[in-house]
Write a protein that holds these residues in place. Structure first.
Motif, mmCIF file in Angstrom:
data_model
loop_
_atom_site.group_PDB
_atom_site.id
_atom_site.type_symbol
_atom_site.label_atom_id
_atom_site.label_comp_id
_atom_site.label_asym_id
_atom_site.label_seq_id
_atom_site.Cartn_x
_atom_site.Cartn_y
_atom_site.Cartn_z
ATOM 1 N N ASN A 129 -37.155 27.901 -54.861
ATOM 2 C CA ASN A 129 -38.282 27.367 -55.554
ATOM 3 C C ASN A 129 -38.308 27.840 -57.145
ATOM 4 O OD1 ASN A 129 -41.598 27.896 -55.739
ATOM 5 N ND2 ASN A 129 -40.983 25.704 -55.150
ATOM 6 N N THR A 185 -37.516 20.617 -53.005
ATOM 7 C CA THR A 185 -37.821 21.725 -52.452
ATOM 8 C C THR A 185 -39.467 22.058 -52.534
ATOM 9 O OG1 THR A 185 -37.984 22.668 -54.764
ATOM 10 C CG2 THR A 185 -35.872 22.886 -53.615
ATOM 11 N N SER A 186 -40.397 21.790 -53.413
ATOM 12 C CA SER A 186 -41.864 21.549 -53.034
ATOM 13 C C SER A 186 -42.429 20.909 -52.055
ATOM 14 C CB SER A 186 -42.450 21.259 -54.328
ATOM 15 O OG SER A 186 -42.047 21.947 -55.630
ATOM 16 N N ASN A 201 -38.159 30.860 -51.339
ATOM 17 C CA ASN A 201 -38.900 31.179 -52.497
ATOM 18 C C ASN A 201 -38.034 31.455 -53.612
ATOM 19 O OD1 ASN A 201 -41.498 31.208 -51.566
ATOM 20 N ND2 ASN A 201 -41.284 33.204 -50.552
ATOM 21 N N ASN A 214 -37.389 22.413 -63.570
ATOM 22 C CA ASN A 214 -38.305 21.484 -63.590
ATOM 23 C C ASN A 214 -39.181 21.740 -64.908
ATOM 24 O OD1 ASN A 214 -41.905 20.992 -62.689
ATOM 25 N ND2 ASN A 214 -40.437 19.434 -62.707
ATOM 26 N N TYR A 245 -36.803 19.736 -57.823
ATOM 27 C CA TYR A 245 -38.188 20.456 -57.796
ATOM 28 C C TYR A 245 -39.053 19.801 -56.475
ATOM 29 C CZ TYR A 245 -42.813 22.353 -58.783
ATOM 30 O OH TYR A 245 -43.940 22.910 -58.556
ATOM 31 N N SER A 246 -39.187 18.497 -56.888
ATOM 32 C CA SER A 246 -39.948 17.740 -55.859
ATOM 33 C C SER A 246 -39.433 17.931 -54.348
ATOM 34 C CB SER A 246 -39.878 16.069 -56.251
ATOM 35 O OG SER A 246 -38.650 15.465 -56.298
ATOM 36 N N LEU A 258 -38.039 25.543 -59.974
ATOM 37 C CA LEU A 258 -39.301 25.499 -61.039
ATOM 38 C C LEU A 258 -38.662 25.459 -62.657
ATOM 39 C CD1 LEU A 258 -42.425 25.535 -61.445
ATOM 40 C CD2 LEU A 258 -42.178 28.103 -61.418
ATOM 41 N N VAL A 298 -47.781 29.614 -55.253
ATOM 42 C CA VAL A 298 -48.093 27.866 -54.706
ATOM 43 C C VAL A 298 -49.629 27.859 -54.209
ATOM 44 C CG1 VAL A 298 -47.260 26.168 -53.266
ATOM 45 C CG2 VAL A 298 -45.559 27.428 -54.352
ATOM 46 N N PHE A 300 -45.578 13.385 -54.056
ATOM 47 C CA PHE A 300 -44.030 13.845 -54.551
ATOM 48 C C PHE A 300 -42.903 12.714 -54.272
ATOM 49 C CE2 PHE A 300 -45.233 18.653 -54.553
ATOM 50 C CZ PHE A 300 -44.628 18.781 -55.535
ATOM 51 N N GLN A 332 -44.056 22.624 -48.662
ATOM 52 C CA GLN A 332 -45.518 22.336 -48.006
ATOM 53 C C GLN A 332 -45.420 22.203 -46.872
ATOM 54 O OE1 GLN A 332 -48.156 22.530 -49.727
ATOM 55 N NE2 GLN A 332 -47.581 22.769 -52.039
#
Length: 328
Positions: free
Chosen positions: A267, A245-246, A264, A274, A242-243, A271, A166, A183, A250
């Protein structure tokens, strides 16, 4: 015990990436390639503005799969830090991701809006479903979202210290925009618009048989409407985890090693889900449309595979005739 648990989580993440994420990526890559081939090979699709939007969507998906997703998946599967190999890795990758992701969903949104106009009862609104207009809008959208992606190339310059797959922004204000503006707002606003127009398009498509338009056009409009509707449903289901968790990664300030290892792993799983967002179009179309299945079989088997066989047989036959003639 804690160290062993953390190591097991990271090992699970690596194994998941190697044996699930990479095969998923390859299957999705084939999906977008097949979609592009089918849309380009049939005149029916080449003359349809909705199909043109879906074609461009697949092109953006393919670009992201080849130049971004592949690098991220390999990074997770083999613990590679690409900044030691590619100097501008974060800048290039985030330019591609920011441009292709939002451009692809915009194309999907335009496709269903186009179908709404195409199936509308008012003649004046049907004129908005036009291939020349689709060309112009595609150019405008591509330029606009590429300019938007340049901001990501400017501000996303470094690898996250807690997740080497990332990249993170150097500007805290842009981080807020990335999480809340990109996001949580843009990435969900376009699907919401698409769902609204999709419902209206489906309602219009059900009344097509009572109108005086050509039967072939009726069938094409019904086919494209169902294809786009299901594609929107797949997008929402695969992109939302995904949006979330991302965005959480962040903003996360918890540096507990156990929590970071768990995040992780989550993610990596989201991913992989996604990847289907940008690589399931062909499989979606053949599942929901019998007509598309026949079209895909005709293009991929009857045209290309048979042509390949004929090209192989041709030189062998010529060689055989040449040898026979010389023998006589």
């Amino acid at each position: 015990m804690s160290a062993e648990y953390i190591a097991s989580l990271y090992n699970a993440r690596i194994q998941f990436a190697r044996y699930v994420s990479i095969p998923t990526w390859f299957i999705c890559l084939l999906s977008e390639l097949f979609s592009i081939i089918v849309f380009l090979s049939l005149k029916t699709f080449r003359q349809s503005s909705c199909a043109f939007y879906l074609l461009i969507m697949s092109v953006f998906n393919l670009i992201r799969l080849v130049f971004s997703t592949s690098v991220v998946v390999i990074s997770i599967a083999f613990s590679i830090n690409w900044t030691s190999v590619l100097i501008y890795y974060c800048q290039i990758r985030n330019l591609i991701v920011a441009t292709c992701v939002i451009s692809a969903i915009t194309m999907l949104c335009l496709a269903i809006i186009d179908q709404y106009f195409a199936t509308c009862t008012r003649q004046r609104w049907q004129k908005w479903s036009d291939i020349k207009l689709a060309y112009r809008l595609t150019i405008i959208v591509s330029i606009f979202w590429t300019s938007h992606g340049v901001l990501y190339m400017i501000y996303f310059r470094q690898i996250s210290p807690i997740n080497t797959a990332v990249c993170i922004p150097i500007n805290p204000i842009f981080l807020q925009y990335h999480v809340y503006g990109y996001f949580l707002t843009l990435s969900n606003l376009f699907p919401l618009i698409a769902v609204i127009f999709g419902i209206m398009s489906y309602r219009n498509a059900r009344t097509l048989t009572t109108r005086t338009h050509p039967l072939i056009r009726h069938e094409l409009d019904k086919q494209l409407t169902v294809m786009v509707l299901v594609e929107i449903f797949v997008y929402v289901c695969t992109y939302l985890p995904y949006s979330i968790t991302s965005g959480f990664l962040q903003l996360n300030t918890n540096r507990n090693p156990v929590v970071l290892a768990q995040l992780n792993l989550i993610n990596a799983i989201t991913l992989t889900i996604n990847i289907l967002t940008n690589g399931s179009s062909f499989y979606t179309y053949i599942c929901v449309s019998r007509r598309f299945r026949r079209q895909a079989k005709y293009v991929l088997y009857d045209i290309y595979i048979n042509r390949f066989r004929q090209n192989r047989i041709g030189p062998e036959q010529i060689t055989a005739h040449f040898v026979t003639d010389n023998a006589h």
